[in-house]
Design an enzyme around this catalytic site. Structure first.
Site, PDB file in Angstrom:
ATOM      1  N   SER A 190       1.221  -1.128  -0.158  1.00 26.91           N
ATOM      2  CA  SER A 190       0.145  -0.083  -0.142  1.00 26.91           C
ATOM      3  C   SER A 190       1.024   0.928   0.267  1.00 26.91           C
ATOM      4  O   SER A 190       1.824   1.427  -0.656  1.00 26.91           O
ATOM      5  CB  SER A 190      -0.697   0.072   1.356  1.00 26.91           C
ATOM      6  OG  SER A 190      -1.940   1.173   0.294  1.00 26.91           O
ATOM      7  N   ASP A 242      -9.730  -4.510  -6.053  1.00 25.81           N
ATOM      8  CA  ASP A 242      -8.571  -3.711  -5.285  1.00 25.81           C
ATOM      9  C   ASP A 242      -9.666  -2.359  -5.964  1.00 25.81           C
ATOM     10  O   ASP A 242      -9.489  -1.849  -6.871  1.00 25.81           O
ATOM     11  CB  ASP A 242      -7.020  -3.115  -5.615  1.00 25.81           C
ATOM     12  CG  ASP A 242      -6.917  -2.394  -4.110  1.00 25.81           C
ATOM     13  OD1 ASP A 242      -7.491  -1.969  -3.306  1.00 25.81           O
ATOM     14  OD2 ASP A 242      -5.473  -2.590  -4.437  1.00 25.81           O
ATOM     15  N   HIS A 265      -8.063  -4.526  -1.864  1.00 25.41           N
ATOM     16  CA  HIS A 265      -6.887  -4.016  -1.498  1.00 25.41           C
ATOM     17  C   HIS A 265      -5.581  -4.984  -0.169  1.00 25.41           C
ATOM     18  O   HIS A 265      -4.125  -4.935  -0.753  1.00 25.41           O
ATOM     19  CB  HIS A 265      -7.151  -3.097  -0.381  1.00 25.41           C
ATOM     20  CG  HIS A 265      -5.776  -2.125  -0.802  1.00 25.41           C
ATOM     21  ND1 HIS A 265      -4.808  -2.157  -1.720  1.00 25.41           N
ATOM     22  CD2 HIS A 265      -4.615  -1.874   0.419  1.00 25.41           C
ATOM     23  CE1 HIS A 265      -3.547  -1.180  -1.119  1.00 25.41           C
ATOM     24  NE2 HIS A 265      -3.492  -0.890  -0.007  1.00 25.41           N
TER      25      HIS A 265
END
Length: 724
Positions: free
Chosen positions: A586, A661, A693
């Site tokens: 991320s 995602d 995600h």
């Protein structure tokens, strides 16, 4: 090379190498780490309502049994399946085949689910009250109030039910008009959209109009042909959704909307009710996110009454916790703010006048736990001892006197009895998997409830040490270093560095396994790597300046800190700095790719999961807080656009992305791969169908095997995958 001063905090707290013991498998490290290899616990431990007695459950042969204990009273069987069914039969209900999870700390009684209904059982009177009907068991958004009313969504519209009452509040709900759900992409601490008042007779709720927000495609590949499902995804600099707050009075059957005014693109955050239900309070934040107004509204008419106070910041302000009225004193409330550079507690009059700052210092309040019986003392968790520990403190609202209530250099998680006199202290350290104590906060008497043994005692694990070091600029950083099992100081070992470096995350804590929820670092150390887990600037719980170092130029401060960490690694005689890998997910994925392009050649291999590669493509609320808009900060967006720097890559790079995602959309990785193809640069790319995600469940082991193999194959001289 910059000079780095290293302070080993826990040199004596290392795990001994057991050379003949077995190695962790990837399933051990990633799946069983939260199951059979997690430290022993007292599952579901809680206080009984209005009592100093505690309850937890355990498996007894093929049945779950609840045990009860207290100060001076050893835990003994309290509720078996047979005794629960005896109580249920007295209420006229059929017996259950399995023990349900029960909440014993509710004023309503023992709360649990029974055949799709949410019930409250009064154990003394053997009476049952339905809190949520079976018809709501398949509804995603449900919120119950203290008076028995329940709000829920059905076909996009908002309903309220109680007993035989079933009232539809809205009629225009749709994919574009969203009721009763979290708004503003779950920023500002927002995690729901329904807020019952103190009495449970009034309901505040969000109404979000996202018709002006662009559609973004998320493909469902399980269908044939594949099916597109659009989501609303406001990207930085584009139009954002418009939000209102409605209030429904269940007694008068009246619905009004608060007059929150213009502009439409503002953030309505941290909704709170006054104790008497008269007022609703909202922390209103402008789209620029540098100005917050705490505003008061009339719940009967919806009219704006006044602004209690404002907060401004030359970078950004981010309210995360609603105002909280003081127990037994509706004329005062607590507000959390980092206005002085650190998150602290402030005591206000209900009219908005500041009475005093309750806590102060270069440390953070991380959580408010509640009050004592009289409402004179407030309990809170903080980092006052160290950024990597958590302790419980109390502060007297009148005198300001503070007291530390937990002991030892550990990470404490605390439950308090309803009167604040007794606590359950659940804590751990790198050498202490878990200890649970019951402590009387008045007499200071404590009793040991659990001392867990190491779940890794049968495995060949190596040394791990938490340390801190100062960069050349004097900035203090924390890291954890994991050494290989059977460590030989005369050898040279390859390195893997894991990092995140973004807001609202802290990797290093003085707890079991140094704060990591899995054993992947140990897994890699067993296979011949030195592993460094690092918190750079931008990380959480180190004060406002530490986080705001990322403002308008994401990745720059983190890269500088990582260079300092690399210099430290170079000072270790047993580290092979010609064979190093970097891994992040991320924001950490962005940091990883950014570092590989800005400082090519430092790391020979890298893995970036769910990475942002162009902040222009990320969501409005998060991106504009830290980067301003693309129109306001064109140079910042240009310098952090990784797609335009792909030609700088040296070494191996693996991008990983969940195919569904909806947070960091897959276009980030796709665009980067396309740019690499255009420039003749080789990169590797792995997708995980069915995952958003984060890759969770059984597939998480597959993900980490992929990551492990990438480093094993590209950094070890043998280039062989070991110990799968």
């Amino acid at each position: 090379m910059r000079k780095i001063s290293l302070l080993l905090l826990l040199s004596g707290l290392s795990t001994c190498v057991l050379a003949q013991n077995k190695l962790l498998t990837i399933q051990d490290a990633m799946i069983y780490a939260r199951g059979t290899l997690a430290p022993e616990d007292l599952r579901g431990i809680q206080f009984i309502h209005n009592s100093h007695d505690y309850v937890y459950y355990k498996q007894d042969k093929d049945q779950v049994v609840y045990l009860k204990g207290g100060l001076g009273n050893e835990a003994k069987p309290f509720l078996t399946l047979q005794s629960l069914n005896e109580k249920l039969s007295k209420t006229g209900l059929k017996p259950v085949e399995r023990m349900p999870l029960i909440q014993f700390g509710s004023e309503a009684g023992w709360v649990f689910f029974y055949e799709g209904q949410k019930l409250a059982l009064n154990p003394e009177k053997n009476e049952v009250k339905v809190l949520a009907d079976k018809s709501l068991s398949s509804v995603e958004t449900v919120e119950s109030g203290s008076d028995g009313y329940t709000a829920y969504l059905e076909k996009h519209n908002l309903w309220v039910t109680k007993g035989s009452l079933r009232k539809q509040l809205t009629n225009d709900g749709s994919e574009n008009i969203v009721y009763g759900s979290a708004v503003h992409r779950n920023e500002f601490g927002i995690d729901k959209g329904l807020f019952w008042s103190t009495s449970g007779k009034k309901l505040a709720f969000y109404r979000m109009d996202q018709s002006m927000v662009q559609d973004y495609p998320i493909i469902d590949w399980t269908k044939t042909p594949a099916l597109n499902k659009n989501i609303k995804y406001p990207m930085a600099g584009d139009k954002s959704h418009h939000v209102k707050v409605g209030v429904y009075d269940a007694i008068s059957d009246r619905l009004v909307y608060l007059e929150t005014g213009e502009p439409s693109e503002q953030y309505l955050t941290n909704i709170a009710w006054s104790p008497d239900d008269r007022f609703v309070y909202i922390a209103v934040v402008n789209r620029e996110q540098n100005h917050m107004w705490l505003r008061q509204y009339d719940s009967l008419t919806g009219k704006y009454i006044k602004t209690l106070f404002e907060e401004k910041d030359d970078k950004y302000t981010e309210p995360l916790v609603p105002m909280s009225f003081v127990k037994n004193d509706a004329k005062k409330f607590i507000w959390q703010s980092n206005r002085d550079g650190w998150n602290h507690l402030y005591l206000y009059n209900a009219d908005g006048s500041l009475l005093k700052q309750l806590t102060k210092g270069n440390w953070e309040v991380t959580e408010v736990k509640g009050y004592d019986e009289k409402g004179e003392k407030l309990f809170y968790m903080s980092t006052e001892e160290s950024p990597i520990t958590r302790n419980l403190y109390s502060v007297n609202l009148k005198t300001g006197k503070r007291e530390r209530l937990t002991e030892g250099f550990y990470n404490h998680r605390v439950l308090l009895s309803s009167d604040g006199k007794v606590m359950i202290d659940n804590f751990s350290g790198p050498e202490k998997p878990r200890e649970i104590q019951l402590k009387d906060l008045v007499s200071k008497r404590s009793e040991l409830l659990l001392q867990a043994k190491s779940p890794l005692a049968g495995f060949a694990t190596g040394e791990s040490n938490i340390f801190k070091f100062k960069t050349g600029e004097g900035i203090e950083l924390y890291g954890t270093l994991f050494k290989p099992a059977n460590f030989d100081p005369a050898r040279k070992y390859p390195v893997v560095v894991y990092w995140y470096g973004g807001p609202h995350a802290q990797l290093i804590s003085n707890s079991w396994n140094s704060g990591s929820g899995d054993y992947w670092f140990q897994y890699m150390a067993e296979r011949g790597f030195v592993v460094l887990n690092l918190d750079t600037r931008g990380s959480d719980n180190r004060g406002k300046a530490f986080e705001q170092s990322i403002f308008r130029n994401a990745g720059k401060a983190q890269a500088e800190d990582l260079l300092n960490a690399v210099n430290y690694l170079k000072s270790l005689p047993y580290v092979n700095t010609e064979s190093m890998g970097l891994f992040g997910w991320s924001y950490g994925g962005f940091n990883t790719v950014n570092f590989m392009l800005e400082h090519p050649g430092v790391f020979q291999a890298a893995v970036a999961g769910g990475p942002v590669t162009d902040w222009r493509l990320y969501e409005v609320m998060y991106t504009e807080r830290y980067m301003d808009t693309p129109q306001e900060n064109p140079e910042g967006y240009k310098s952090t656009n990784l797609i335009g720097k792909v030609q700088n890559l040296k070494g191996k790079l693996l991008l990983i992305h969940g195919l569904q995602d909806d947070v960091v959309v897959q276009q980030h990785s796709v665009n980067f791969v396309k740019a690499a193809v255009d420039k003749g640069v080789q990169v590797d790319y792995m997708i995980y169908p069915g995952h958003a995600h984060n890759v969770i469940g059984k597939d998480r082991a597959h993900l980490y095997q992929k990551v492990s193999d990438y480093f094993l194959n590209n950094l070890l001289e043998s280039k062989k995958t070991l110990g799968n």
